[in-house]
Design a protein around this motif. Sequence first.
Motif, PDB file in Angstrom:
ATOM      1  N   PRO A  99       0.822  -1.211   0.000  1.00 23.19           N
ATOM      2  CA  PRO A  99       0.000   0.000   0.000  1.00 23.19           C
ATOM      3  C   PRO A  99       0.855   1.260   0.000  1.00 23.19           C
ATOM      4  O   PRO A  99       1.940   1.300   0.589  1.00 23.19           O
ATOM      5  N   LEU A 100       0.350   2.298  -0.667  1.00 19.30           N
ATOM      6  CA  LEU A 100       1.004   3.606  -0.656  1.00 19.30           C
ATOM      7  C   LEU A 100       0.623   4.354   0.617  1.00 19.30           C
ATOM      8  O   LEU A 100      -0.416   4.080   1.227  1.00 19.30           O
ATOM      9  N   PRO A 101       1.432   5.338   1.024  1.00 20.97           N
ATOM     10  CA  PRO A 101       1.020   6.167   2.169  1.00 20.97           C
ATOM     11  C   PRO A 101      -0.360   6.785   1.960  1.00 20.97           C
ATOM     12  O   PRO A 101      -1.134   6.907   2.920  1.00 20.97           O
ATOM     13  N   ALA A 102      -0.683   7.156   0.713  1.00 21.22           N
ATOM     14  CA  ALA A 102      -1.988   7.768   0.439  1.00 21.22           C
ATOM     15  C   ALA A 102      -3.138   6.816   0.751  1.00 21.22           C
ATOM     16  O   ALA A 102      -4.233   7.263   1.113  1.00 21.22           O
ATOM     17  N   ASP A 103      -2.914   5.493   0.585  1.00 20.13           N
ATOM     18  CA  ASP A 103      -3.939   4.516   0.971  1.00 20.13           C
ATOM     19  C   ASP A 103      -4.269   4.674   2.454  1.00 20.13           C
ATOM     20  O   ASP A 103      -5.435   4.681   2.860  1.00 20.13           O
ATOM     21  N   GLY A 104      -3.207   4.776   3.264  1.00 14.20           N
ATOM     22  CA  GLY A 104      -3.394   4.901   4.709  1.00 14.20           C
ATOM     23  C   GLY A 104      -4.018   6.221   5.101  1.00 14.20           C
ATOM     24  O   GLY A 104      -4.885   6.266   5.984  1.00 14.20           O
ATOM     25  N   TRP A 105      -3.600   7.326   4.461  1.00 11.54           N
ATOM     26  CA  TRP A 105      -4.177   8.635   4.790  1.00 11.54           C
ATOM     27  C   TRP A 105      -5.662   8.656   4.453  1.00 11.54           C
ATOM     28  O   TRP A 105      -6.470   9.190   5.215  1.00 11.54           O
ATOM     29  N   ASN A 106      -6.012   8.086   3.304  1.00 13.24           N
ATOM     30  CA  ASN A 106      -7.411   8.032   2.901  1.00 13.24           C
ATOM     31  C   ASN A 106      -8.215   7.192   3.885  1.00 13.24           C
ATOM     32  O   ASN A 106      -9.342   7.556   4.272  1.00 13.24           O
ATOM     33  N   ALA A 107      -7.646   6.077   4.323  1.00 11.96           N
ATOM     34  CA  ALA A 107      -8.334   5.221   5.296  1.00 11.96           C
ATOM     35  C   ALA A 107      -8.558   5.947   6.616  1.00 11.96           C
ATOM     36  O   ALA A 107      -9.575   5.724   7.290  1.00 11.96           O
ATOM     37  N   GLN A 108      -7.647   6.839   6.987  1.00 14.40           N
ATOM     38  CA  GLN A 108      -7.809   7.579   8.239  1.00 14.40           C
ATOM     39  C   GLN A 108      -9.030   8.498   8.209  1.00 14.40           C
ATOM     40  O   GLN A 108      -9.670   8.717   9.237  1.00 14.40           O
ATOM     41  N   ILE A 109      -9.361   9.040   7.035  1.00 11.79           N
ATOM     42  CA  ILE A 109     -10.552   9.884   6.923  1.00 11.79           C
ATOM     43  C   ILE A 109     -11.802   9.039   7.155  1.00 11.79           C
ATOM     44  O   ILE A 109     -12.743   9.459   7.843  1.00 11.79           O
ATOM     45  N   SER A 110     -11.816   7.848   6.598  1.00 10.43           N
ATOM     46  CA  SER A 110     -12.947   6.946   6.808  1.00 10.43           C
ATOM     47  C   SER A 110     -13.040   6.509   8.263  1.00 10.43           C
ATOM     48  O   SER A 110     -14.129   6.478   8.848  1.00 10.43           O
ATOM     49  N   LEU A 111     -11.888   6.174   8.882  1.00 14.45           N
ATOM     50  CA  LEU A 111     -11.888   5.801  10.289  1.00 14.45           C
ATOM     51  C   LEU A 111     -12.371   6.944  11.175  1.00 14.45           C
ATOM     52  O   LEU A 111     -13.136   6.734  12.123  1.00 14.45           O
ATOM     53  N   LEU A 112     -11.930   8.157  10.864  1.00 13.02           N
ATOM     54  CA  LEU A 112     -12.360   9.342  11.601  1.00 13.02           C
ATOM     55  C   LEU A 112     -13.878   9.451  11.594  1.00 13.02           C
ATOM     56  O   LEU A 112     -14.517   9.692  12.635  1.00 13.02           O
ATOM     57  N   THR A 113     -14.466   9.250  10.426  1.00 11.65           N
ATOM     58  CA  THR A 113     -15.924   9.370  10.287  1.00 11.65           C
ATOM     59  C   THR A 113     -16.634   8.232  11.007  1.00 11.65           C
ATOM     60  O   THR A 113     -17.657   8.447  11.679  1.00 11.65           O
ATOM     61  N   GLY A 114     -16.100   7.015  10.898  1.00 12.15           N
ATOM     62  CA  GLY A 114     -16.699   5.884  11.598  1.00 12.15           C
ATOM     63  C   GLY A 114     -16.661   6.035  13.104  1.00 12.15           C
ATOM     64  O   GLY A 114     -17.586   5.630  13.816  1.00 12.15           O
ATOM     65  N   MET A 115     -15.594   6.651  13.615  1.00 14.14           N
ATOM     66  CA  MET A 115     -15.498   6.902  15.055  1.00 14.14           C
ATOM     67  C   MET A 115     -16.486   7.995  15.475  1.00 14.14           C
ATOM     68  O   MET A 115     -17.123   7.902  16.537  1.00 14.14           O
ATOM     69  N   ALA A 116     -16.619   9.037  14.634  1.00 15.48           N
ATOM     70  CA  ALA A 116     -17.571  10.114  14.940  1.00 15.48           C
ATOM     71  C   ALA A 116     -19.002   9.573  14.962  1.00 15.48           C
ATOM     72  O   ALA A 116     -19.814   9.933  15.824  1.00 15.48           O
ATOM     73  N   ALA A 117     -19.309   8.684  14.006  1.00 13.23           N
ATOM     74  CA  ALA A 117     -20.646   8.100  13.948  1.00 13.23           C
ATOM     75  C   ALA A 117     -20.917   7.231  15.167  1.00 13.23           C
ATOM     76  O   ALA A 117     -22.015   7.266  15.742  1.00 13.23           O
TER      77      ALA A 117
END
Length: 478
Positions: A235-253
């Motif tokens: 995986p590229l670093p961008a894969d991980g950064w993008n996943a962090q946005i999704s994780l952030l939203t899942g935690m907020a939800a």
Amino acid sequence: MPRRRIRVTGTPEAPLRAALTALRTELGVPESFPPEVVAEAERAAKAPAPADREDATAIPFFTVDPPTSMDLDQAMHLSRRAGGGFRVRYAIADVAAFVVPGGALDAEAHRRVTTLYFPDEKTPLHPPLLSEGAASLLPDVTRPAVLWTIDLDADGRTSAVDVRRALVRSRAKLDYATAQRRIDAGTAEEPLALLKDIGEARERLEAERGGISLNVPEQEIVERDHGYELAYRAPLPADGWNAQISLLTGMAAADLMLTHGTGVLRTLPTAPDGAVGRLHHTAHALGIDWPHHMSYAELIRSLDPHLPHHAAFLQECTTLLRGAGYTVFRDGVLPPVTTHAAVAAPYTHCTAPLRRLVDRYTAELCLAPGAPPAWVLAGLDALPKEMADGTRLAGTVERECVDIVEAALLKDRVGELFDGYVVDVEERQPNVGKVQLDTPAVVARLEGGTTPLPLGERLRVRLTQADPGTSKVRFAPA
């Protein structure tokens, strides 16, 4: 998290396609959507359900997905806040605008539960005219969305959350390699450039709370020299950064649902000591230094998935993620376990409604946390089993597809010798385990011999079986 991932670049050869078709038949995977489902989807595509929506079409959203993806669930816009920190706007496809509760589309989604990915094609959760058309957040078209606005401080910590229905319009469809290249070159405009800043800030917070993101390499079928071969893709670093946005939203939800007392979480218990102890043994065998004072999470962050022995260890680490499930709670009665051990926080799935049934429910629970729609409350208790069954089928598809692809690409090489690492040894049968080849990118069963397999050591092996019809690849010590 999947055990192994595989994707195709190019068109698979006929024997591989035939084996994958046979697998779909064996597993009872539907070939097409019933006429009444297609008819309802056509009507919905022309006239989504009306709702009060904020006009957010002036915000220049963009998407980051694999290059061939058309089922685009998420679009983002990232900015700096005037007082410091960041603002994340994350638009999620509003599938509820197209699916009538109790209708044919809804019933079919409950039957399918999740999109199934095969190397040659996918079996979508919703008809493509919705999932890759009217409901997808494709560029340069206006789409209904569930819009999350999450404010972060300078360290990336959440300071405010808002979620509402909106109309959005993506401006660009990017893939991970393009996003990475622009960020690295310094040519990315601020909304994309901030993906690195916010992603790295969230990764630091993940480390602080003891969370874990496994950068497991993919196996990729690559078209080369008029043929096909398997290769590893880290995986590229961008894969991980993008996943962090999704994780952030899942935690907020998850936090929003827990605050209001009704919802469905993605939970994972803490791994038992025995499982972690076994990984200590595997790490030692693979030559990975794991000091006693270093936590499991710290070790994972120190590994490089480009290195074969690190990649092999990361594959083994996915065993600690077994046992994840969906946990429903209501009326303020919280469950005993509310966290996901790998996230190290409460978390839910809410960012992939085009591909996963439960996300349509979590969106509604967050949009109206005090008074969710009646159809959401009525279907809530059945969701964990539905999702478990669907996830189990998806896991079977994944495992069988990897086996079929490996067998199809090795079928003419039975008897040849290969070099690799012994990455797993069965406790009760120490002469049976798994080998990860250097090339091609194969992880397969290794059996035979009268002595225990040398876990973590290099070994020359002979291919003894490769039959795409039975999805089996077997090696033996040379």
